[in-house]
Motif scaffolding. Structure first.
Motif, short mmCIF file in Angstrom:
data_model
loop_
_atom_site.label_atom_id
_atom_site.label_comp_id
_atom_site.label_asym_id
_atom_site.label_seq_id
_atom_site.Cartn_x
_atom_site.Cartn_y
_atom_site.Cartn_z
N THR A 359 0.82 -1.21 0.00
CA THR A 359 0.00 0.00 0.00
C THR A 359 0.86 1.26 0.00
O THR A 359 0.32 2.36 -0.02
CB THR A 359 -0.93 0.08 1.22
N LYS A 360 2.18 1.09 0.06
CA LYS A 360 3.04 2.26 0.06
C LYS A 360 4.19 2.04 -0.91
O LYS A 360 4.79 0.96 -0.93
CB LYS A 360 3.67 2.47 1.45
N CYS A 361 4.48 3.04 -1.71
CA CYS A 361 5.68 2.95 -2.53
C CYS A 361 6.09 4.34 -3.00
O CYS A 361 5.29 5.28 -2.94
CB CYS A 361 5.47 2.01 -3.72
N ILE A 362 7.34 4.47 -3.41
CA ILE A 362 7.77 5.73 -4.01
C ILE A 362 8.57 5.43 -5.27
O ILE A 362 9.16 4.35 -5.41
CB ILE A 362 8.64 6.60 -3.07
N THR A 363 8.54 6.36 -6.21
CA THR A 363 9.41 6.27 -7.37
C THR A 363 10.10 7.62 -7.54
O THR A 363 9.42 8.64 -7.58
CB THR A 363 8.62 5.95 -8.65
N ILE A 364 11.42 7.60 -7.57
CA ILE A 364 12.15 8.85 -7.77
C ILE A 364 12.81 8.82 -9.14
O ILE A 364 13.44 7.83 -9.51
CB ILE A 364 13.23 9.04 -6.67
N CYS A 365 12.61 9.90 -9.89
CA CYS A 365 13.22 9.97 -11.21
C CYS A 365 14.42 10.92 -11.13
O CYS A 365 14.34 11.97 -10.50
CB CYS A 365 12.18 10.50 -12.20
N TYR A 366 15.54 10.50 -11.75
CA TYR A 366 16.72 11.38 -11.73
C TYR A 366 17.48 11.27 -13.04
O TYR A 366 17.27 10.32 -13.82
CB TYR A 366 17.62 11.06 -10.54
N ASP A 367 18.32 12.22 -13.27
CA ASP A 367 19.13 12.23 -14.48
C ASP A 367 20.30 11.27 -14.29
O ASP A 367 21.06 11.38 -13.32
CB ASP A 367 19.63 13.65 -14.73
N LYS A 368 20.42 10.33 -15.23
CA LYS A 368 21.44 9.27 -15.09
C LYS A 368 22.85 9.85 -15.02
O LYS A 368 23.69 9.36 -14.28
CB LYS A 368 21.35 8.33 -16.29
#
Lengths: 433, 532
Positions: A359-368
Motif C-alpha cells: 500500500t506504500k511505494c515511491i518512485t524517484i526519477c533522476y538524471d542518469k
C-alpha cells in the motif's frame, strides 16, 4: 463607470479569477453558470454520493460571500459569444454586454461515438448533473445490480469507489493493460491493480467498449466488450475516458479554437479582451513538459490568479512553477512533485521502493548522468510540498534527496517512518548497478 | 421495479450501508443490556443486584464491541465515513432527535430530580437505577451509590466501549489510537477509580478528579472544598496546591509545547466523551461565520463570569483582619488585580501585532473584570457581594453553566448540535487554553503547500466548527484558538494536506497566501496586495 468583467464558468478557475480581480479592483464582475448557482468543489462530488458530506459542504464560500464581495452570479446557459458587439447570448434569450470576457468553462466527459453512449443511465462523473443522474439510476444495489465503468483514469477509479460505498458491484473496463500505466510507472500501477481488486471491483484490463445495449425503455441494460464480445448486464454505465474542453458554443464565434480555446502565455485569445483559463484553455505551445491543455484543479487556480493580474493592469505571463499533483485511489493517497513518467525517458533513471504491505511505494526519477533529482511519486506516504519544490528548484542530487528524505516527511505524528528502509534499498541498488 | 418497504435495521435513508446479521445480533445484545437498566429505572427489584448490574454492563459492552469489530475489522483500513450524512442518527434525522431528547431528559433528571433515579432520602436504602449500582459502589468505596456514581460509571463505560470502537475505526492511524487510549486511561483511572480509592483511604477528602482543572472544575475553590482540603493535613494541602499549580504552571507549559490538545483531546473527560461516544456527531457542528461570532462572544463571557464568580467566592470566605488569616480580602483582591494586569500587559507587550483588532476586545474585557472586582470590593459586606449572597452567585454559575450548559445542552444535544458544543461555546478552561494556544504555543496545523482541492472534508469533520478549508485552500496554517487537536481533519484529507505539529514559533502564523506551484513573481504580487 467601472469596466464590466464577465466570466463564463463558476469553477475553480473562474472563481479564483473573480476573487483576485475583486481584491485588486472595483471592476464590475459577473460570473455566469448554468450548472449550479454557487461555486462548489468539483473534486468533492464523490463525497456527496458516498454520504461523507452534503452538497452544501462542497461550497467553499457561504452564500453571502458573493454579495458582500460584489460578485454577481447569473444562472444562465451561454449559447453564443459575439466578439464584435462584446455580447454573450443566453439560451433563455437574454444577453449580456462585457468589456472583458474570461472563458472558464471547464471540460466535459469524452465520448468516442460508442453505440448507445447517449442512453439513459449512461453518464460521466464531472458535473453536478452527473451526480444527480447517478443518484437517480444508482441509488442503491436494489435498483442498480451492477455498474460498468469505461476508462481507467482518476475519475474512473473515483466512480468505482463511490459505487462501492453503496455496495453496488462494479465492472471496471480499462483500455491499458494495467491501471493508469500510461502515467504511472509499472510498479505503482501494479500495486493499484491489486488495491482495486481488493475492493471487490471486477477490474478488466486491456479491454475496450464496443457498444451499450438498451432495454425497451431506452435505458442501458448491458455493455458489449470489443475484444471478447462478452455481454455484461448492468444498470448504469459510467463513461470516464478522460475529459475535453467544453467549448462547443464558441464554434461560430471568431475566437480561435482547436481542441480548446487557443491562448498565448498571457492567457489571451486571438480576440482583444477575451481570455481563457483552466481546463478549456489550450496553450499554443506546451509549457516545459506540461500538456498544452491542463485539466487539473491547481493549474486552473493558478491561471485564475494570473489572468486577474493581467485584467487589473499588470499584464502577466502564466508561469507555472514545478509540476505537482495529487489523487487518492480508494485508501491510497498519491502525491507527485516534478516529473516522473511511466517509463524513464532518454537519460533518465527511476529508483523504485515498495513496502511489503503493497500500500506504500515511491518512485524517484533522476538524471542518469548528472544525478539531478527530477521528480518523485509517492503512494501511501505523505510528503512536504515546500521541501520538494525547493529541492527541484535548487536542482538537488538524488543522493541528497535520499539522504534527507525524512525532512520531506509529512505523515501524522506517531506514524512509522520508512526513510531508513528506502535509503538501504537505494544503496543496495547502487551496489548492484 | 419493486417498491417494497425495506425492513432493514439500518438507520440509513437510502439503504446505503447495510447492517449485517452479526451487527443486528450485537445491537440486540446491547439493547438487552440497556433494558436491564431501564427495568431498574422503573423500580423492578432485581434479586441479586450485583449479578444483574454486571450482566447489564457486560451485555452493553459486548454489543458495542461485537458491532464495531464487524463494522471495521471486516474491511480494509481507511476512512470510514460512508453514509454518515444518510444515517438518521448522525444527520439530525428522527433517530438523532429521539436520542437527543432521551439524553436531555436523562440529564435533567440526573441534575435536578435524582429521586426519580432512586436516590434515597436520608437513612433509607437506594432504590431503582441507583440501587442497582449499590453493589459496585460498595465494592469500590464501601459506601452506597449516588446519582453521580451511576453517571460516572455509565460515562466511563461509554468512553471505554466507544473508545474501542474509535480505535478500530482508525486502525490505520496511530495518532488517533494513542490519543484515544489516553482519554480512556484518564477517565477510568483519574475520574473514576482514583477518587473512589481516595475515599477509601480518607473519607474526609472531597471528591477530586486530579485532571479536572479550574475553571472547568469550578467548585475546587468553594469554601467547603477548600476547608475539607485544609482540614486534611499535608495530603489535603498537597491536592489544593496541585489544583493551583495545574492551572498556573502545568497548563501553560504543556500548552506552550503541544497546544491545548494535550488537555482537550488527550486528558479531559468532557473531551473524552466527545471524542469517543460523540464521534458520530462531529460533522453536526456549524461552520458558519455567524456561529464563530457567537462562539467568541459566548465562551469569553463565560470565562469572565467564571473568573469573577470564583474570585467573589473566595473573597466571601476570606476575612478582613490579618490576625485571622494572612490572606485578607484586600490583599487577595490586590494580588489578583496585580496578576491580571501583569498578564494583560505581558500579552500586549509580546503579541500586540498578532492581536490586531482583538486588542480592543481584550482591553475592554480586562477593564470590565477590574471594574467588577473593584466594585465588588467597595460594595461587599460580610455575606454579600454584588448585593447578593456570595453563595448564590456560585449557585447561578453551577446551575446554568455547570449543569445546564455543560450537561443538559452540551451532551444531551450531541445528536443535534454536535459533540463539542460545550467545549466550543461554553468551557472556560477551553477559553483559557485557547487564548494561550493562539498566542503562545508551538502547535499549529500545517498546510501542505498548494495541494488543497477545497473539497471540504476537513471542515465537515471539524467538531469545533472551524472552517479548516478556509485556511487550507489559501495555503495558510491553522492556528485557531478553538482547535482541540483531534487530528481528524488531517486524517480525512484525501490529498495529505494537513499535519498537526509542534514546531518553532517562527513562521507559525502565515497570513499570506502561500500557494506553491505558482511562479514566485505571481505569489509576490498576490501577497503584496493582501498586505496593503
Amino acid at each position: 463607470m467601472e469596466e464590466h468583467i464577465v466570466i463564463i464558468g463558476n469553477g475553480i478557475s473562474g472563481v479564483t479569477a473573480a476573487r483576485h480581480i475583486r481584491k485588486r479592483s472595483n471592476k464590475k464582475i459577473t460570473i455566469i453558470s448554468s450548472e449550479t448557482p454557487y461555486f462548489f468543489s468539483r473534486t468533492a462530488l464523490m463525497y456527496v454520493y458516498m454520504g461523507h458530506m452534503k452538497f452544501e459542504h462542497t461550497q467553499p464560500y457561504e452564500n453571502w460571500f458573493w454579495k458582500k464581495n460584489r460578485i454577481e452570479l447569473k444562472n444562465e446557459y451561454v449559447n453564443q459569444v459575439d466578439v464584435k458587439t462584446k455580447t454573450v447570448f443566453f439560451a433563455s434569450g437574454n444577453s449580456l454586454q462585457y468589456d472583458k470576457l474570461i472563458l472558464a468553462t471547464g471540460s466535459k466527459p469524452n465520448k468516442f461515438g460508442w453505440p448507445g453512449e447517449d442512453l439513459k443511465g449512461v453518464m460521466g462523473m464531472y458535473h453536478k448533473q452527473d451526480l444527480e443522474s447517478l443518484e437517480k439510476y444508482a441509488p442503491n444495489n436494489n435498483l442498480c445490480k451492477r455498474a460498468v465503468i469505461v476508462g481507467g483514469g482518476l475519475i474512473g477509479i473515483e466512480l468505482a469507489e463511490m459505487l462501492h460505498s453503496r455496495h453496488i458491484p462494479v465492472t471496471f473496463l480499462v483500455r491499458e493493460n494495467s491501471f493508469w500505466n500510461n502515467v504511472l510507472p509499472s510498479g505503482e500501477s501494479d500495486m493499484l491493480n491489486k488495491h482495486i481488486k481488493n475492493h471487490d471491483i471486477d477490474l478488466r484490463l486491456g479491454v475496450n467498449l464496443k457498444e451499450i445495449k438498451a432495454d425497451k425503455n431506452g435505458k442501458a441494460r448491458a455493455v458489449i466488450i470489443e475484444e471478447t464480445n462478452e455481454e455484461i448486464p448492468c444498470d448504469i454505465v459510467g463513461l470516464t475516458a478522460g475529459v475535453s474542453p467544453n467549448i462547443n458554443f464558441l464554434k461560430h464565434s471568431e475566437i480561435e479554437i482547436a481542441k480548446g480555446v487557443k491562448v498565448n502565455r498571457f492567457l489571451e485569445t486571438n480576440i482583444q479582451d477575451v481570455y481563457a483559463i483552466g481546463d478549456c484553455a489550450q496553450q499554443h505551445e506546451a509549457i516545459d513538459q506540461r500538456r498544452p491543455i491542463e485539466s487539473v484543479w491547481y493549474t486552473g487556480r493558478m491561471m485564475g490568479e494570473t489572468v486577474a493580474q493581467t485584467i487589473c493592469g499588470n499584464r502577466l505571463e502564466y508561469k507555472p512553477g514545478n509540476w505537482f499533483n495529487s489523487a487518492k485511489f480508494f485508501n491510497i493517497e498519491y502525491q507527485t512533485y516534478g516529473w516522473v513518467f511511466a517509463k524513464p525517458r532518454e537519460g533518465e533513471a527511476h529508483f523504485h521502493w515498495k513496502h511489503d504491505d503493497d500500500t506504500k511505494c515511491i518512485t524517484i526519477c533522476y538524471d542518469k548522468n548528472t544525478k539531478t533529482f527530477l521528480g518523485i511519486n509517492t503512494f501511501g506516504i505523505r510528503m512536504r510540498h515546500d521541501v520538494f519544490d525547493r529541492w527541484l528548484t535548487e536542482k538537488r542530487q538524488i543522493d541528497f534527496v535520499i539522504k534527507n528524505l525524512s525532512k520531506a516527511n509529512f505523515e501524522p505524528e506517531f506514524y512509522n517512518h520508512f526513510e531508513t528502509k528506502i535509503q538501504l534499498a537505494f544503496n543496495r541498488q547502487l551496489q548492484i548497478v | 421495479m419493486k417498491n417494497k418497504i425495506n425492513h432493514s435495521m439500518s438507520l440509513a435513508k437510502p439503504d446505503a450501508i447495510g447492517v449485517s446479521n452479526k451487527q443486528k445480533i450485537a445491537l440486540s445484545i446491547g439493547i438487552i443490556g440497556l433494558f436491564i437498566l431501564i427495568l431498574a429505572l422503573f423500580n423492578v427489584n432485581f434479586p441479586n443486584k450485583g449479578v444483574f448490574l454486571a450482566l447489564s454492563i457486560t451485555l452493553i459492552s459486548m454489543g458495542i464491541v461485537v458491532y464495531s469489530r464487524e463494522a471495521y475489522l471486516t474491511k480494509p483500513e481507511g476512512i470510514k465515513n460512508d453514509g454518515v450524512w444518510f444515517k438518521s442518527i448522525s444527520s439530525r434525522g428522527v433517530w438523532g432527535w429521539l436520542l437527543g431528547i432521551i439524553l436531555t431528559v436523562f440529564y435533567i433528571v440526573l441534575y435536578f430530580f435524582p429521586a426519580y433515579l432512586g436516590l434515597a432520602d436520608n437513612g433509607s436504602d437506594n432504590t431503582g437505577l441507583i440501587g442497582l449500582f449499590d453493589p459496585l459502589s460498595k465494592l469500590l468505596s464501601g459506601k452506597p451509590a449516588s446519582q453521580w456514581f451511576v453517571y460516572g460509571t455509565l460515562y466511563t463505560l461509554a468512553i471505554l466501549a466507544f473508545g474501542y470502537k474509535f480505535i478500530l475505526k482508525y486502525k490505520h492511524n496511530r495518532y488517533q489510537q494513542i490519543r484515544t487510549v489516553s482519554v480512556m486511561f484518564f477517565q477510568l483511572g483519574f475520574a473514576f477509580l482514583i477518587p473512589e480509592f481516595m475515599y477509601v483511604l480518607n473519607s474526609d477528602l472531597p471528591y477530586y478528579d486530579l485532571k479536572s482543572i479550574w475553571p472547568l472544575n469550578y467548585y475546587i475553590f468553594d469554601e467547603w472544598s477548600v476547608k475539607k482540603f485544609l482540614s486534611n493535613g499535608n495530603i489535603g494541602l498537597g491536592f489544593l496546591l496541585f489544583g493551583i499549580i495545574s492551572i498556573f504552571v502545568i497548563t501553560p507549559i504543556l500548552t506552550y509545547k503541544y497546544g491545548k490538545r494535550w488537555y482537550c483531546s488527550w486528558v479531559c473527560g468532557c473531551g473524552g466523551l466527545a471524542e469517543t461516544a460523540g464521534d458520530a456527531f462531529r460533522q453536526l457542528s456549524s461552520k458558519k461565520m455567524v456561529a464563530w461570532k457567537i462562539e467568541r462572544w459566548l465562551i469569553h463571557l463565560i470565562l469572565i463570569f467564571s473568573v469573577v464568580m470564583t474570585t467573589a467566592m473566595v473573597y466571601t470566605y476570606l476575612g478582613n483582619s490579618k490576625n485571622d488569616f494572612w490572606l485578607t480580602r484586600s490583599l487577595f483582591i490586590t494580588l489578583f488585580i496585580g496578576f491580571l494586569t501583569f498578564l494583560f500587559a505581558g500579552i500586549l507587550f509580546f503579541k500586540k501585532n498578532e492581536l490586531g483588532n482583538d486588542t480592543k476586545y481584550g482591553a475592554i474585557s480586562f477593564f470590565v473584570i477590574i471594574m467588577l472586582l473593584v466594585f465588588m470590593h467597595l460594595t461587599a459586606t460580610t455575606e454579600h457581594v454584588f448585593y447578593i449572597k456570595g453563595s448564590s452567585l456560585r449557585s447561578v454559575y453551577g446551575i446554568y453553566i455547570g449543569s445546564i450548559f455543560s450537561g443538559v445542552i452540551g451532551t444531551g444535544f450531541y445528536p443535534i448540535l454536535g459533540n463539542r458544543f460545550w467545549c466550543r461555546f461554553g468551557c472556560p478552561m477551553a477559553a483559557i487554553l485557547g487564548l494561550q494556544q493562539r498566542l503562545f504555543s508551538k502547535f499549529r496545523i500545517t498546510t501542505n503547500g498548494g495541494q488543497c482541492i477545497s473539497c471540504g472534508n476537513c471542515s465537515n469533520s471539524c467538531e469545533m466548527g472551524i472552517d479548516v478549508r478556509h485556511y487550507a485552500q489559501k495555503g495558510e496554517n491553522i492556528v485557531r484558538s478553538s482547535c482541540v487537536g483531534c487530528g481528524i481533519c488531517a486524517a480525512v484529507c484525501p490529498r495529505g494536506v494537513l499535519k498537526l505539529e509542534n514546531s518553532s514559533m517562527k513562521g507559525r502564523i502565515n497570513s499570506n497566501e502561500i500557494l506553491l506551484g505558482n511562479s514566485v513573481d505571481l505569489m509576490n504580487l498576490v501577497n503584496q496586495n493582501s498586505n496593503k
